[in-house]
Scaffold this active site. Structure first.
Site, PDB file in Angstrom:
ATOM      1  N   THR A  98       0.872  -1.168   0.000  1.00 53.13           N
ATOM      2  CA  THR A  98       0.000   0.000   0.000  1.00 53.13           C
ATOM      3  C   THR A  98       0.908   1.216   0.000  1.00 53.13           C
ATOM      4  O   THR A  98       1.638   1.473   0.962  1.00 53.13           O
ATOM      5  CB  THR A  98      -0.916   0.015   1.225  1.00 53.13           C
ATOM      6  N   LYS A 173      -7.166   1.458  -2.861  1.00 54.87           N
ATOM      7  CA  LYS A 173      -6.763   1.011  -1.520  1.00 54.87           C
ATOM      8  C   LYS A 173      -6.915   2.147  -0.507  1.00 54.87           C
ATOM      9  O   LYS A 173      -7.261   1.909   0.658  1.00 54.87           O
ATOM     10  CB  LYS A 173      -5.321   0.506  -1.532  1.00 54.87           C
ATOM     11  N   LYS A 241       0.565   4.992   8.320  1.00 55.19           N
ATOM     12  CA  LYS A 241       1.168   5.411   7.053  1.00 55.19           C
ATOM     13  C   LYS A 241       0.109   5.514   5.960  1.00 55.19           C
ATOM     14  O   LYS A 241       0.067   6.484   5.191  1.00 55.19           O
ATOM     15  CB  LYS A 241       2.270   4.416   6.671  1.00 55.19           C
TER      16      LYS A 241
END
Length: 290
Positions: A98, A173, A241
């Site tokens: 990701t 995502k 993150k």
């Protein structure tokens, strides 16, 4: 699709489980991880160790990567001993990390200029999905390459969808992580509320999960919280993150996401203040106890 020579870089919690499924499917697998010991069980099950991403790429027709942060992605692809230094024209590289949509587009541009086929294909489903080959896979890049790899994707996931040019898999995502942020904060505060109201928390979890508030996070992480199990199906530090990337992308679109900002703040407290970033995302509840 016939058996392939596949390389896999990044054999953490999810990467190792995906690799096991690729081995079960009969593929010839070469692996690399910064911590070599994390590849031991894979090597014992038939994988071959290579000591750099470059050497993995030299031995594979298809290379998957799943690492921690965008800086790690840049290093393993563009470094002196990176994937692009070992890949040959016509071969395929798929980043499942990701990461930033802009970085996915950059890798696509550089890779295609060298004759490589590049996809961004982040996944959702956590450690359970990786182990059970039930991941949801979100793909960006050339549609022809996506269709070429569909048989492989079906061996590691149950739902694979193509969303458009390079970076679109990563954008999808981000949308996924925004949704999960809401379910994880809701799960945490629901359990805290029920506990402080002196309710049977197990019974509440079962009841809420059977109604309209049911969701993946509640079903999979609720029982872990009640059992005091905070081992990572997905690291909290990596989820933070992801939320930061989502907010950066939203800002580029002049889009304000206050609920996601609050979720990022809560996970920042968990990771940076409480130093619990190596717990799973369900460990968010522990930051409320500090």
């Amino acid at each position: 699709m016939a058996y392939m020579k596949i390389g896999f870089i990044g054999t953490g919690v999810m990467g190792a489980a995906i690799c096991q499924n690729l081995l079960k499917a009969g593929h010839q697998l070469t692996v690399y991880n910064r911590t070599k010991s994390k590849t031991q069980s894979l090597v014992e099950n038939g994988a071959t160790w290579a000591d750099s991403p470059k050497k993995v790429a030299q031995q594979a027709d298809l290379v998957f990567s799943m690492v921690g942060y965008p800086k790690d992605v840049e290093e393993i692809y563009l470094g002196e001993d990176g994937i692009f230094a070992g890949l040959s024209a016509g071969k395929i590289a798929v980043d499942m990390t990701t990461s930033q949509p802009s970085l996915a587009a950059k890798l696509f541009e550089i890779g295609t200029s060298k004759g490589f086929k590049i996809l961004d294909a982040p996944v959702s489903g956590g450690d359970v999905g990786a182990k059970n080959a039930t991941l949801t896979i979100m793909v960006g890049g050339d549609k022809e390459v996506y269709e070429e790899l569909l048989p492989i994707f079906k061996q590691i996931g149950k739902s694979t969808n193509y969303f458009g040019p390079a970076g679109c898999g990563q954008h999808t995502k981000m949308a996924n992580q925004i949704m999960i942020a809401g379910t994880m904060t809701g799960l945490t505060e629901m359990l805290l509320y029920a506990k402080n109201a002196n309710l049977d928390v197990t019974k509440v979890l079962e009841t809420v999960g059977a109604g309209s508030a049911g969701n993946w996070s509640l079903t999979n992480y609720g029982p872990r919280i009640l059992a005091g199990d905070y081992t990572p199906g997905f690291f909290a530090k990596h989820f933070l993150k992801d939320l930061r990337i989502a907010l950066q992308e939203a800002e580029k679109m002049q889009l304000d996401l206050p609920a996601t900002k609050e979720a990022a703040r809560l996970y920042k407290v968990m990771v940076d203040v409480c130093q619990l970033g190596d717990q799973g995302t369900q460990g968010l509840i522990n930051s409320y106890h500090k």
